[in-house]
Design a protein around this motif. Structure first.
Motif, short mmCIF file in Angstrom:
data_model
loop_
_atom_site.label_atom_id
_atom_site.label_comp_id
_atom_site.label_asym_id
_atom_site.label_seq_id
_atom_site.Cartn_x
_atom_site.Cartn_y
_atom_site.Cartn_z
N ASN A 102 -9.04 2.26 -4.59
CA ASN A 102 -9.33 3.68 -4.48
C ASN A 102 -8.72 4.25 -3.20
N GLY A 103 -8.37 5.53 -3.23
CA GLY A 103 -7.96 6.22 -2.02
C GLY A 103 -6.51 6.08 -1.63
N ILE A 104 -5.68 5.50 -2.47
CA ILE A 104 -4.25 5.37 -2.18
C ILE A 104 -3.50 6.39 -3.03
N ASP A 105 -2.62 7.15 -2.38
CA ASP A 105 -1.85 8.20 -3.05
C ASP A 105 -0.37 7.86 -3.02
N PRO A 106 0.40 8.39 -3.99
CA PRO A 106 1.85 8.19 -3.95
C PRO A 106 2.42 8.63 -2.59
N GLY A 107 3.31 7.83 -2.06
CA GLY A 107 3.93 8.14 -0.78
C GLY A 107 3.19 7.60 0.43
N ASP A 108 1.95 7.12 0.27
CA ASP A 108 1.24 6.53 1.40
C ASP A 108 1.99 5.31 1.90
N ARG A 109 1.86 5.06 3.18
CA ARG A 109 2.37 3.84 3.81
C ARG A 109 1.14 3.07 4.29
N VAL A 110 0.92 1.90 3.69
CA VAL A 110 -0.36 1.21 3.78
C VAL A 110 -0.24 -0.11 4.54
N VAL A 130 -1.06 -1.18 -4.93
CA VAL A 130 -0.51 -0.14 -4.05
C VAL A 130 0.87 0.27 -4.53
N ARG A 131 1.69 -0.69 -4.86
CA ARG A 131 3.04 -0.37 -5.34
C ARG A 131 2.99 0.36 -6.68
N ASP A 132 2.09 -0.05 -7.57
CA ASP A 132 1.93 0.65 -8.86
C ASP A 132 1.48 2.10 -8.66
N LEU A 133 0.76 2.35 -7.59
CA LEU A 133 0.30 3.71 -7.30
C LEU A 133 1.36 4.57 -6.62
N GLY A 134 2.55 4.00 -6.39
CA GLY A 134 3.64 4.75 -5.78
C GLY A 134 3.60 4.79 -4.27
N ALA A 135 2.86 3.88 -3.68
CA ALA A 135 2.78 3.80 -2.22
C ALA A 135 3.52 2.55 -1.74
N GLU A 136 3.67 2.44 -0.43
CA GLU A 136 4.43 1.35 0.18
C GLU A 136 3.51 0.51 1.07
N ILE A 137 3.71 -0.79 1.03
CA ILE A 137 2.99 -1.69 1.94
C ILE A 137 3.87 -1.92 3.16
N THR A 138 3.35 -1.64 4.34
CA THR A 138 4.12 -1.87 5.56
C THR A 138 3.91 -3.27 6.10
N SER A 139 2.67 -3.77 5.98
CA SER A 139 2.36 -5.10 6.49
C SER A 139 0.95 -5.49 6.08
N VAL A 140 0.66 -6.76 6.33
CA VAL A 140 -0.67 -7.31 6.12
C VAL A 140 -1.11 -7.89 7.46
N ALA A 141 -2.34 -7.59 7.85
CA ALA A 141 -2.90 -8.13 9.09
C ALA A 141 -4.20 -8.84 8.76
N VAL A 142 -4.28 -10.12 9.14
CA VAL A 142 -5.48 -10.91 8.89
C VAL A 142 -5.93 -11.57 10.18
N VAL A 143 -7.21 -11.84 10.24
CA VAL A 143 -7.73 -12.52 11.42
C VAL A 143 -7.37 -14.00 11.35
#
Length: 183
Positions: A102-110, A130-143
């Motif tokens: 929820n809350g991801i829009d096309p063009g978002d950079r996530v 996220v990609r199916d929703l038309g947004a881009e993944i910039t990175s993943v950050a995990v502990v």
């Protein structure tokens, strides 16, 4: 945080039970702040418009990260809404289910934030959504990243998403060994 964590054999993987991920014992605010502030230093947020987190274990870290950075927080939940969301199936170290992004829009950079990267199944499903929703993944950050379970390879090599982690651990039946990073 991980030194002295209990180890459970799920039948497929060795997993840990600890304060940060399981709130056993209850999560101290100073630990959450410490982890989140250190995680923030690892991630380039230039151009990022939203933070995405899975509700179960990543929510405390993602919420603190959102407050610290001022970035809006999007949530992947295990239950659907009547409103538009993107549902994806996932398989992780300890669960097989679906998530509703929820809350991801096309063009978002996530930037995806999570507590632990093991097999990468949950995060890979979030990337797909996220990609199916038309947004881009910039990175993943995990502990925490569990060495030898293939998560980093799946995300970086196969999906082309950079991964940032605070620590890498190896889990044996008797203990958790911090390979790299904060203890």
């Amino acid at each position: 945080m991980y030194l002295g964590a209990d180890v459970l054999d799920t039948g497929s993987y060795l997993t840990t039970v600890n304060e940060l991920c399981d709130q056993l014992p209850a999560l101290r605010p100073e630990l959450l702040w410490y982890v989140t502030s250190h995680l923030r230093t690892r991630v380039d947020l230039d151009g990022v418009t939203k933070v995405l987190v899975e509700e179960e274990k990543g929510a405390p870290i993602g919420t603190a990260f959102s407050l610290m950075t001022g970035l809006p927080l999007a949530m992947a939940r295990h239950y659907p809404y009547e409103f538009p969301s993107r549902q994806v199936a996932f398989s992780s170290e300890y669960d097989r289910s679906t998530l509703n992004v929820n809350g991801i829009d096309p063009g978002d950079r996530v930037c995806i934030i999570d507590d632990t990267l093991s097999t990468g199944g949950t995060v890979a499903a979030l990337i797909e959504a996220v990609r199916d929703l038309g947004a881009e993944i910039t990175s993943v950050a995990v502990v925490v990243e569990k060495a030898d379970n293939g998560g980093r390879e799946l995300l970086e090599r196969d999906l082309g998403v950079p991964v940032h982690s605070l620590m890498t651990i190896k889990v044996s039946p008797d203990e958790v060994h911090v390979v790299e990073g904060i203890a």
